[in-house]
Structures are given as C-alpha cells and as structure tokens.
Design a protein around this motif. Structure first.
Motif, PDB file in Angstrom:
ATOM      1  N   UNK A   1       0.828  -1.206   0.000  1.00  0.00           N
ATOM      2  CA  UNK A   1       0.000   0.000   0.000  1.00  0.00           C
ATOM      3  C   UNK A   1       0.861   1.253   0.000  1.00  0.00           C
ATOM      4  N   UNK A   2       1.776   1.354   0.951  1.00  0.00           N
ATOM      5  CA  UNK A   2       2.606   2.546   1.089  1.00  0.00           C
ATOM      6  C   UNK A   2       2.132   3.443   2.205  1.00  0.00           C
ATOM      7  N   UNK A   3       2.052   2.882   3.408  1.00  0.00           N
ATOM      8  CA  UNK A   3       1.546   3.622   4.557  1.00  0.00           C
ATOM      9  C   UNK A   3       2.370   4.875   4.834  1.00  0.00           C
ATOM     10  N   UNK A   4       3.705   4.750   4.798  1.00  0.00           N
ATOM     11  CA  UNK A   4       4.566   5.896   5.097  1.00  0.00           C
ATOM     12  C   UNK A   4       4.375   6.977   4.043  1.00  0.00           C
ATOM     13  N   UNK A   5       4.229   6.594   2.788  1.00  0.00           N
ATOM     14  CA  UNK A   5       4.017   7.582   1.733  1.00  0.00           C
ATOM     15  C   UNK A   5       2.718   8.347   1.958  1.00  0.00           C
ATOM     16  N   UNK A   6       1.652   7.639   2.312  1.00  0.00           N
ATOM     17  CA  UNK A   6       0.362   8.301   2.554  1.00  0.00           C
ATOM     18  C   UNK A   6       0.449   9.247   3.737  1.00  0.00           C
ATOM     19  N   UNK A   7       1.102   8.822   4.813  1.00  0.00           N
ATOM     20  CA  UNK A   7       1.226   9.687   5.984  1.00  0.00           C
ATOM     21  C   UNK A   7       2.085  10.914   5.678  1.00  0.00           C
ATOM     22  N   UNK A   8       3.122  10.727   4.881  1.00  0.00           N
ATOM     23  CA  UNK A   8       3.965  11.873   4.515  1.00  0.00           C
ATOM     24  C   UNK A   8       3.171  12.894   3.714  1.00  0.00           C
ATOM     25  N   UNK A   9       2.376  12.421   2.758  1.00  0.00           N
ATOM     26  CA  UNK A   9       1.555  13.333   1.966  1.00  0.00           C
ATOM     27  C   UNK A   9       0.531  14.048   2.847  1.00  0.00           C
ATOM     28  N   UNK A  10      -0.022  13.349   3.843  1.00  0.00           N
ATOM     29  CA  UNK A  10      -0.989  13.974   4.742  1.00  0.00           C
ATOM     30  C   UNK A  10      -0.363  15.105   5.541  1.00  0.00           C
ATOM     31  N   UNK A  11       0.933  15.016   5.832  1.00  0.00           N
ATOM     32  CA  UNK A  11       1.612  16.087   6.590  1.00  0.00           C
ATOM     33  C   UNK A  11       2.135  17.192   5.677  1.00  0.00           C
ATOM     34  N   UNK A  12       1.947  17.029   4.359  1.00  0.00           N
ATOM     35  CA  UNK A  12       2.400  18.063   3.430  1.00  0.00           C
ATOM     36  C   UNK A  12       3.826  17.921   2.980  1.00  0.00           C
ATOM     37  N   UNK A  13       4.367  16.711   3.035  1.00  0.00           N
ATOM     38  CA  UNK A  13       5.743  16.463   2.613  1.00  0.00           C
ATOM     39  C   UNK A  13       5.743  15.609   1.354  1.00  0.00           C
ATOM     40  N   UNK A  14       6.459  16.026   0.309  1.00  0.00           N
ATOM     41  CA  UNK A  14       6.481  15.226  -0.919  1.00  0.00           C
ATOM     42  C   UNK A  14       7.238  13.920  -0.736  1.00  0.00           C
ATOM     43  N   UNK A  15       7.024  13.000  -1.680  1.00  0.00           N
ATOM     44  CA  UNK A  15       7.588  11.653  -1.578  1.00  0.00           C
ATOM     45  C   UNK A  15       8.376  11.337  -2.838  1.00  0.00           C
ATOM     46  N   UNK A  16       9.526  10.713  -2.659  1.00  0.00           N
ATOM     47  CA  UNK A  16      10.328  10.195  -3.757  1.00  0.00           C
ATOM     48  C   UNK A  16      10.303   8.670  -3.657  1.00  0.00           C
ATOM     49  N   UNK A  17       9.839   8.007  -4.724  1.00  0.00           N
ATOM     50  CA  UNK A  17       9.675   6.556  -4.680  1.00  0.00           C
ATOM     51  C   UNK A  17      10.032   5.951  -6.023  1.00  0.00           C
ATOM     52  N   UNK A  18      10.184   4.632  -6.032  1.00  0.00           N
ATOM     53  CA  UNK A  18      10.330   3.903  -7.281  1.00  0.00           C
ATOM     54  C   UNK A  18       8.946   3.675  -7.886  1.00  0.00           C
ATOM     55  N   UNK A  19       8.917   3.561  -9.215  1.00  0.00           N
ATOM     56  CA  UNK A  19       7.656   3.390  -9.936  1.00  0.00           C
ATOM     57  C   UNK A  19       7.227   1.921  -9.875  1.00  0.00           C
ATOM     58  N   UNK A  20       6.616   1.531  -8.761  1.00  0.00           N
ATOM     59  CA  UNK A  20       6.190   0.135  -8.561  1.00  0.00           C
ATOM     60  C   UNK A  20       4.687   0.099  -8.346  1.00  0.00           C
ATOM     61  N   UNK A  21       4.050  -1.050  -8.583  1.00  0.00           N
ATOM     62  CA  UNK A  21       2.618  -1.169  -8.313  1.00  0.00           C
ATOM     63  C   UNK A  21       2.303  -0.817  -6.870  1.00  0.00           C
TER      64      UNK A  21
END
Length: 859
Positions: free
Chosen positions: A758-778
């Motif tokens: 799912x990407x729990x940390x990514x979702x929480x980071x976006x909720x706090x207003x911080x952008x995310x750098x990730x690999x392009x994976x499903x």
C-alpha cells in the motif's frame, strides 16, 4: 499511534463458546440417553415378567457388570480419542496414530474386562451366560472407538443414533431369545449382538482416519502422551464404574445370587436415569473444554451444570416419591414391598450423576489425583460397608446413597477450587430449593395416586421449561484475527498498524477482537486499546529470538491449534492475514467457520528466492483456498482476481490517522527522511543508502533514518562502507504524534521500496504536506502521483540519486508538491476503512451486526 498496553493474564486469551452450542449438543445426547433409559427400563419390566426370579437375578447381576464395562469403555477410550480428533485436522498423521492406538487399546482392555467380568460372576452364572458376557465385552469396547471418533468430530446426532441403534437391536434380540426359551443366557448374548452392530457402524465412521496414511510409531512422544491421558482418564472412570456397581456386585456375591435382591436391581435402572443423562452431558462438555483454560471453562460448565441439576433433581424427586399404586402397574406382585427402596436409590442415582459430570473437570485439567483419591477411598470403604449392609436391601440402598453422596460432595468442593467462577454449590442452590418444594408436595400427595400423577406432570413441565437454554439477545460479534505481527514488536511494519487501527475501531463498536500473532522476546497476552493480542506459540523458548524461526513456529502453531482457538474464542469470522514467508496456510481448509483473507503482502516468490525454499507453492495453494479476499490496493486486488478468479475480491485501502493532517507550526528542515522498517529485501533501504551516497557530494541535506528492523546492523555497515556515516542519523523507532511531527519537518520523504502493498509511510507523509520520492512500482503509482511526488524506474539507483538531488536543490518545487499532498489522501480515513472491512466480515459470515456508532479513534 499511542495506547496503553494492559496485561490481563487470565482473560485475554478469549471467552467461552456460545452457551446454545453446548446446550444443543447436550440436549441431543440427553434425548438419546432418555430414550435409551426408557428402552432399558422397558426391557427390565419385560424380563421381570418373562423370567423367573432366580433367572432375573442372574441376568440383572450380569447386566450390571456389562453396564459397568460399557460405562468404563464409554468413558475412557472415547474420551482419549475425542480429544485428539478435536485438536487435529482430518487425515493428519497424529489423528491416524490416535485412532489406531485407541483401537489397539480397546481390544486389549476388552480381553482384560472379559476375564475379570466372567470371573466376578462365575459363582452364579453358567457356561451360556459366561460366553455371552465375554463376547459382549469385546463388542462393547470396539464400539467405544467409533463413539469417541464421533464425539471428537462433534457429530452428536450420529452418536445418539449409534447408541439408540445398539439398544434397539439388543431389545429385539433379547425379547426373541427369551420368548424362544433361552433364559438368562439368551438375554445376555443379546448384548453382544447390539454392540457388534454398533461397532460395525462406528468403524465405518472412522474409516477415513483408519485406512491408509503414514504409520507413526505409538512409542514416540505422541504415543507417550496418549498413554498418559489414557491412564489419567481411565483411572478416574474405572473408579467411577467400580463405585457405581459395587453395591450390586458385593451384595450378589454375599447373598450368592439370592432372589431377594431382585426388587433392588429392578428399581436400580429407574433410579439411575440421572446417571444416563449426566453421561450424555459429560460427553458433550468434555469436547468443549479440551484445549481451553480452567478459568475460561467456567463459562461453559455453568450451563451444563445447570441442565444437570434441573434434570437430576426433577427425576430424583419423581422417582423417590412414586406411589405404590403406580409401581404396581409395572412391577409384579412379589415386588410390592420395594417402594421403600426408591428414596435412597434415587438419591444414590443423583449423586452418581453428579460424580460423573464433575469428574470431567479433573479429566480435562487435572490433576487426576484430586478425583482419584476420594473415589478410591469411597470404593474401599464402600466395599466393606456394602458387605455388611447386604443382609437387607433397604439398608444396602441407604448405604449406597451415603457413600455416593459423600464422594459427590467431595468432588464438588474440589472442582469449585479448580475452576473459579462456578458459584455457590456450583449453581445447585436454585434447583435444590425448587426440588425441595416439589418433593414436599409430591410426598404429601403420595397416598393419592391421581393427584400425585397430576402434580408429577406439572413438575415435569416446569423442569422442562427451566431446562431450556436461556434466551439472550444477540451476542457480541466476534472476530478471530490471525494477524501474524504484533504492532509492539521491534521492526513491525505498516501491516500491523492497519490491523490495529481497524480492530480498535471495531472494538469501539462492540465487536470482540482477538489477534493471534507471532511470538517475540518479551511478548505476552495483552490488551491494547481493547484489542486482545495473543502470541502463539505462547512459550516458544529460544525460537522467539529469531524472527524467521518465530514466524515458522507461528504458522505451525496456527495449523495445529486452530481448532482449539475456534473453540476458545467462538468467532463469527476468522481473518487470515497473508504474511511472510508463506502468505497463507490454507486456513479455510482447516475450519468450517467463515474465513476472510486479508492480503497486504503477496511476495512469497521473493522470500523463496531469499531462502531458497518453495514458499510460492504454499502461497498458490493458500490463495486458492479462499473465497473472500480483501486487498489494500487496486493493483493488488487485480492481481488477486487474476490468480483466483473464483474468489470475491474487495479493495479496502489503508487509512491515515487524522492526527497526520493536523497543521503544525514547527519549521520544515532541509534534511531527508526514511521512516519505516529497517529491511532491504522489500523496503530497499540499501538502495536508498547507495543513491544518497551518490547524491551526497552535490547536496547539503543529511539523511535521517527512523525505525528498527532485522537489517539495521547491516545498513549501518553499508553506510560506513559508502563513506556517509557522518551524514546519516539513526533515530530509532518513532511512534505516536512524534511520527507525524518527524514527517512534517522533513524536506523530502524517501520511500525506496522494491515492493509495497500500500505505502503507509508515503500516505502519511503526503498527509503532513511532505512530498515523496519513490520507485515506480505497483501500489505506489496511484498514491505517489506526479503532482504530489516523484517516481523513478524501479531499483534505478542513478535515477533515484538524480531525482533526490533535483528536489533538494529546488525548495519551491518541494513546497508545491507538499501543498497538494493532504488533499490527495484526505479520503483515506480509518473510520471508513473499519466500516468497509466490517461489512466484508458480515457478508462472509452471513450475520448482521448492529453495534454502537463508529467512534473516531485518535492516537
């Protein structure tokens, strides 16, 4: 996420099974026992008229001995086998070993009983009755194996039919033999015919676990355990059987088969109807209590004891107060003086019934010596007292009442100490008071048969009404969640966070949730935010120190102990979290309860490559076993539907804690942040360190790493090898509001995962207003879009380093991406997730739930 863990050693491991399940099974066997008792008594009345007094005395003595053999056979081998069948899955080597062991044991005990029984009655029995008795002993013991198998499978209707069939055949053959003039020899031989027919049916029932399969030597640990349990259960039951037949056997031996004992023996069957009823109750409750603690077992014992008290006291009062005129309708004139025997014999029958039922406590939880000691003393003293009292049937009856009453009282006292929560006199006060009032009325009406009959019908009706299961409102909805990972365990990931966030919201609505998880050092049964966490196995020893070993131990314990867990927690639905390394272990094939597969992880192939084991094959079988699956992302849901087209797949995404959206005034720093499990195979921490090492000379931002996990030491070593030790800051595990503060103050959150569910940390980071750098994976494509973050080709370290450099050196772009983040994930609400998941449970279980309004859970 915060919460106070409250340790509750006695109660966190579950509650009792529903009362109606115990009572329904008990009523089935009670009904069959009642019919068996009526049939036996009818046969006794027929034989009283068809045989001479001397022949009837011989028949009664021999049948009492066979009744003892049948009681012993029905309470030793079946109960040992029932325990093993109830705890093991069909076709398992352990179950096959248990069946074969019990069959061999029954044959050995049959030969022993045949020798002892024939030796006990040889002074007054001829060759014909002795031959019939020997054949009956063998058939009765073989029949006990089939009965134990049905008991363990909880096929109580089939077990009742088996007993009724045996009695029906015996009655028919006995009547034919007596009418043909074969006397007592023919009547006794009928026992063997009825038991032989029942034995054949029982062997057919257990054939799937008797024929074929690997042979497991009975001398190993399994066999040793079976012998210990057989000796423990058999010792208690043997003493019970000896105690209940000692009066007849001793008196018959002292009086050399005198016909004066015929009235005593004729009324004994009637007086022991409570014994037949309690045997049925004990059969059911034993299989319910196996595998649960004594403290939890009180909830299941109480309704069964209540049914026992009501039934036994009702029958005892009716038998004890029966008028002479009513007895004259069924007994010949020469037994006309036997009415005085009824009160003491009825009391002895009720005491014997109580002894049988209460002894189950010590057969299940032990120690056996607490039951063996009073039973042994009663047998020793009773033998001498019966020999003295045998000169008078009335004196013998009162002596029997005193001896059995004393041992029943002693066992009750010890059982209340062993099982907390049974209440005063184990719940007997109310029925005893009602029984005393009924007895006073019936004894007053005893000289008047017609009014007595009317009052007896009223007492029976009131007893039947009181014995009905207590009707309750809808019980709590129960969820048994095989959650695998304890959120308190060091290195626990987002899957355990989802499990807890959903379950604590279900608890706030009145759902009872128990989560079974893998053990870890210091793990205990705990209540966290109302959710019960139970480590399994409970005592893993050194296995708990190794994450991989504890995972394997968890799966093994689930497969072996699922039946016990289901009986203990009585769930409306079982939830199986797919977890490393197998994903699923085919839980739907191990239980009849509805099962929902919760898929947050589907990468057994990756684990198989890591450990060089075929985990993917287990995953394929487990996935195919499910009919209802929950996926945490649309990509994962599509994959599940492709792999198992027959399953109903529902997508219920993860949520984000409302605290993550809270506006924070803390200034944003210029550092990079990794937050999560310190692990490389899926989380890609090694990829991040290598990418940062390449970008570090061109940027001033340091890398902060928060979390713990199995590869923490390896990551530190890698950072040192890459020469970035001074630029990398290890923060340890961060939870609660500090987690979101940490996310909100970072310039950029790095999610270098090779695989995500799912990407729990990514979702929480976006909720706090911080952008995310990730690999392009499903699973991250729909979450980390171009307007809230950056994705680069999977495992491309150079591309990751270049994107990292570009974002860090462009604060305006980072800020613009961050502003769009909260709105992008605003729909990910844990309360909605919990409601959606509960709806899936309801559809799978077929049971609706109307609880309290959903309560928004704040950390």
């Amino acid at each position: 996420m915060t919460g106070t863990a409250t340790l509750d050693r006695g109660t966190t491991t579950g509650g009792p099974a529903p009362e109606r399940g115990v009572t329904r099974g008990a009523m089935l066997l009670t009904a069959s026992a009642a019919l068996v008792g009526v049939g036996n008594y009818g046969l006794s009345v027929f034989l009283v008229h068809a045989l001479s007094a001397s022949d009837y005395t011989v028949y009664s003595a021999l049948s009492s001995v066979l009744l003892s053999v049948g009681t012993l056979a029905g309470a030793t081998v079946p109960w040992v086998l029932a325990r093993e069948v109830a705890l093991d899955v069909a076709g398992s080597p352990r179950r096959r070993t248990s069946v074969r062991f019990c069959l061999r044991l029954s044959l050995g005990l049959a030969l022993m009983c045949a020798v002892v029984a024939c030796g006990a009655v040889v002074p007054y029995a001829g060759p014909g009755p002795l031959a019939g008795m020997a054949a009956s002993c063998v058939a009765i013991w073989v029949n006990s194996v089939g009965a134990g198998y049905l008991q363990g499978c909880r096929r109580f209707a089939a077990l009742g039919f088996l007993r009724l069939g045996e009695v029906a055949v015996r009655i028919a053959v006995t009547a034919a033999a007596v009418l043909a003039g074969w006397g007592a020899a023919g009547a006794i031989s009928a026992f063997s015919v009825g038991a032989a027919v029942a034995s054949a049916l029982g062997l057919l029932a257990l054939r799937p676990d008797l024929v074929g399969g690997p042979h497991v030597p009975s001398g190993g640990p399994c066999g040793s355990g079976l012998w210990r349990r057989a000796l423990s259960v058999g010792g208690i039951q043997l003493l019970c059987c000896v105690l209940f037949t000692l009066d007849v056997v001793v008196a018959a031996a002292v009086r050399s088969g005198s016909g004066e004992l015929a009235p005593y023996q004729a009324l004994l069957v009637l007086a022991r109807i409570p014994l037949f009823l309690s045997t049925a109750l004990a059969t059911v409750v034993f299989s319910q209590l196996v595998g649960i603690s004594a403290r939890d077992g009180a909830g299941q014992l109480r309704p069964v004891l209540r049914l026992h008290w009501i039934g036994s006291i009702t029958v005892t009062v009716l038998v004890a107060s029966c008028p002479d005129a009513v007895l004259a309708l069924v007994l010949p004139p020469q037994y006309g003086t036997s009415a005085a025997l009824l009160p003491p014999l009825a009391l002895a029958g009720a005491a014997s019934a109580t002894t049988v039922l209460v002894s189950v406590v010590f057969q299940v939880w032990g120690p056996a010596r607490r039951a063996v000691a009073p039973l042994a003393v009663a047998c020793l003293l009773g033998g001498g007292l019966y020999a003295v009292a045998a000169v008078s049937p009335l004196r013998l009856a009162w002596c029997s009442a005193a001896v059995t009453g004393a041992v029943a009282a002693a066992l009750l006292v010890r059982a209340r100490r062993r099982v907390p929560g049974l209440g005063p006199l184990a719940g007997a006060l109310g029925p005893l008071a009602a029984g005393a009032l009924a007895a006073a009325a019936l004894f007053a009406l005893r000289p008047h048969p017609l009014p007595w009959a009317g009052a007896a019908v009223l007492v029976l009706c009131l007893g039947a009404i009181a014995a009905r299961p207590v009707r309750r409102g809808p019980g709590p909805y129960r969820v048994l969640h095989l959650g695998f990972e304890d959120p308190r365990r060091p290195g626990a990931g987002g899957g355990s966070v989802r499990t807890h966030e959903v379950n604590r919201r279900l608890v706030s609505r009145g759902v009872e949730v128990t989560v079974v998880c893998a053990p870890w050092p210091g793990a205990t049964a705990t209540v966290l935010d109302g959710v019960h966490y139970v480590p399994l196995p409970a005592h893993p020893g050194p296995l708990a120190r190794s994450r991989f070993a504890s995972q394997l131990a968890y799966f093994a314990a689930i497969v072996v102990g699922l039946g016990r867990l289901v009986r203990r927690h009585a769930p409306d639905v079982i939830v199986e979290d797919f977890a490393a390394p197998f994903s699923s272990v085919c839980i739907p094939h191990l239980t009849r309860r509805p099962v929902v597969g919760l898929v947050q992880w589907l990468a057994a192939a990756d684990k198989g490559r890591e450990y060089h084991l075929p985990f993917h094959r287990v995953e394929r079988l487990g996935l195919a076993s499910h009919t209802t699956l929950v996926a945490v992302s649309a990509d994962l849901g599509a994959e599940l539907a492709r792999r198992n087209p027959a399953a109903r797949v529902e997508v219920v995404p993860n949520g984000v804690d409302p605290a993550a959206f809270t506006h924070r005034t803390t200034p944003r720093g210029d550092h990079l942040l990794y937050l999560g499990r310190l692990e490389t195979s899926s989380k890609g921490l090694d990829l991040l360190l290598r990418a940062y090492a390449r970008a570090a000379p061109r940027i001033t931002a340091d890398l902060h790493i928060a979390g713990d996990g199995p590869h923490a030491d390896a990551a530190r070593v890698l950072a040192e090898e890459l020469g970035i030790t001074a630029r990398v800051h290890w923060l340890g595990r961060v939870t609660g509001p500090a987690r979101f503060d940490l996310l909100a103050t970072a310039r950029l959150v790095c999610v270098p995962s090779r695989y995500e569910t799912f990407g729990m940390v990514a979702a929480e980071a976006l909720a706090t207003g911080t952008p995310v750098l990730a690999f392009d994976i499903p699973c991250l494509r729909s979450l980390v879009t171009d307007h809230v973050g950056i994705r680069v080709p999977p495992e491309d370290i150079d591309a990751y380093a270049a994107a990292l450099t570009a974002l860090v050196t462009d604060p305006a772009r980072c800020a613009a991406l961050g502003v769009a983040g909260p709105g992008h994930v605003r729909h990910l609400d844990w309360d909605r997730v919990a409601e959606a998941q509960l709806a899936v449970y309801q559809r799978a279980s077929g049971r609706g739930f109307e609880g309290a309004p959903a309560v928004v859970g704040h950390s």
